[in-house]
Design a protein around this motif. Structure first.
Motif, mmCIF file in Angstrom:
data_model
loop_
_atom_site.group_PDB
_atom_site.id
_atom_site.type_symbol
_atom_site.label_atom_id
_atom_site.label_comp_id
_atom_site.label_asym_id
_atom_site.label_seq_id
_atom_site.Cartn_x
_atom_site.Cartn_y
_atom_site.Cartn_z
ATOM 1 N N LYS A 1 -14.749 32.183 66.961
ATOM 2 C CA LYS A 1 -13.866 32.685 65.908
ATOM 3 C C LYS A 1 -12.458 32.109 66.048
ATOM 4 N N GLU A 2 -11.944 32.077 67.261
ATOM 5 C CA GLU A 2 -10.595 31.528 67.473
ATOM 6 C C GLU A 2 -10.556 30.033 67.173
ATOM 7 N N THR A 3 -11.615 29.322 67.507
ATOM 8 C CA THR A 3 -11.700 27.885 67.216
ATOM 9 C C THR A 3 -11.747 27.655 65.709
ATOM 10 N N LEU A 4 -12.495 28.482 64.997
ATOM 11 C CA LEU A 4 -12.552 28.372 63.541
ATOM 12 C C LEU A 4 -11.186 28.625 62.922
ATOM 13 N N LYS A 5 -10.489 29.635 63.408
ATOM 14 C CA LYS A 5 -9.158 29.926 62.872
ATOM 15 C C LYS A 5 -8.198 28.775 63.144
ATOM 16 N N ALA A 6 -8.292 28.171 64.327
ATOM 17 C CA ALA A 6 -7.423 27.032 64.657
ATOM 18 C C ALA A 6 -7.722 25.842 63.744
ATOM 19 N N GLY A 7 -8.993 25.554 63.490
ATOM 20 C CA GLY A 7 -9.368 24.461 62.595
ATOM 21 C C GLY A 7 -8.902 24.696 61.177
ATOM 22 N N GLN A 8 -8.949 25.937 60.750
ATOM 23 C CA GLN A 8 -8.478 26.301 59.414
ATOM 24 C C GLN A 8 -6.972 26.093 59.315
ATOM 25 N N ARG A 9 -6.211 26.511 60.326
ATOM 26 C CA ARG A 9 -4.754 26.332 60.306
ATOM 27 C C ARG A 9 -4.360 24.858 60.318
ATOM 28 N N LEU A 10 -5.180 24.020 60.951
ATOM 29 C CA LEU A 10 -4.905 22.580 60.989
ATOM 30 C C LEU A 10 -5.349 21.869 59.710
ATOM 31 N N GLY A 11 -6.057 22.576 58.843
ATOM 32 C CA GLY A 11 -6.506 21.987 57.585
ATOM 33 C C GLY A 11 -7.767 21.157 57.712
ATOM 34 N N ILE A 12 -8.517 21.347 58.785
ATOM 35 C CA ILE A 12 -9.770 20.623 58.962
ATOM 36 C C ILE A 12 -10.812 21.139 57.971
ATOM 37 N N PHE A 13 -10.765 22.434 57.695
ATOM 38 C CA PHE A 13 -11.656 23.055 56.726
ATOM 39 C C PHE A 13 -11.009 24.346 56.252
ATOM 40 N N ALA A 14 -11.577 24.932 55.217
ATOM 41 C CA ALA A 14 -11.113 26.214 54.689
ATOM 42 C C ALA A 14 -12.044 27.313 55.178
#
Length: 104
Positions: free
Chosen positions: A42-55
């Motif tokens: 979950k934390e990795t997904l949130k980090a990827g979302q903040r970086l704009g890798i995915f929504a």
């Protein structure tokens, strides 16, 4: 992680993937690293979302068209998710590769 393990985590043929699908892949595929807990995912997904890798978004209805922005209660890209938004869970969907129309 997507660069190194992308073909195992999120094949090019999939426009979206749920958190539950990712978790199951981490638990079952020996080519992927072991995660200490679902919280790490979950934390990795949130980090990827903040970086704009995915929504990241939560579907309003499980039967809704996942390729339509209006199918989500909230859809977040490169922004902090408000505290009143439920944390990522099985209904979460990540989009990449242009599946969701760009934000205005």
């Amino acid at each position: 992680m997507l660069e190194r393990y992308g073909r195992y985590l999120w094949p090019e043929t999939e426009l979206w993937v749920t958190e539950d699908q990712l978790w199951q892949r981490f638990c079952r595929q020996v080519a992927l690293p072991m995660l200490a807990s679902r919280g790490v995912l979950k934390e990795t997904l949130k980090a990827g979302q903040r970086l704009g890798i995915f929504a990241l978004g939560q579907l309003a209805d499980e039967k809704a068209d996942r390729n339509q922005r209006d199918s989500y209660i909230g859809l977040f890209l490169k922004e902090e998710m408000p505290y009143n938004v439920p944390p990522p869970g099985p209904a979460l969907a990540g989009h990449a590769r242009g599946a969701i129309p760009p934000f205005a």
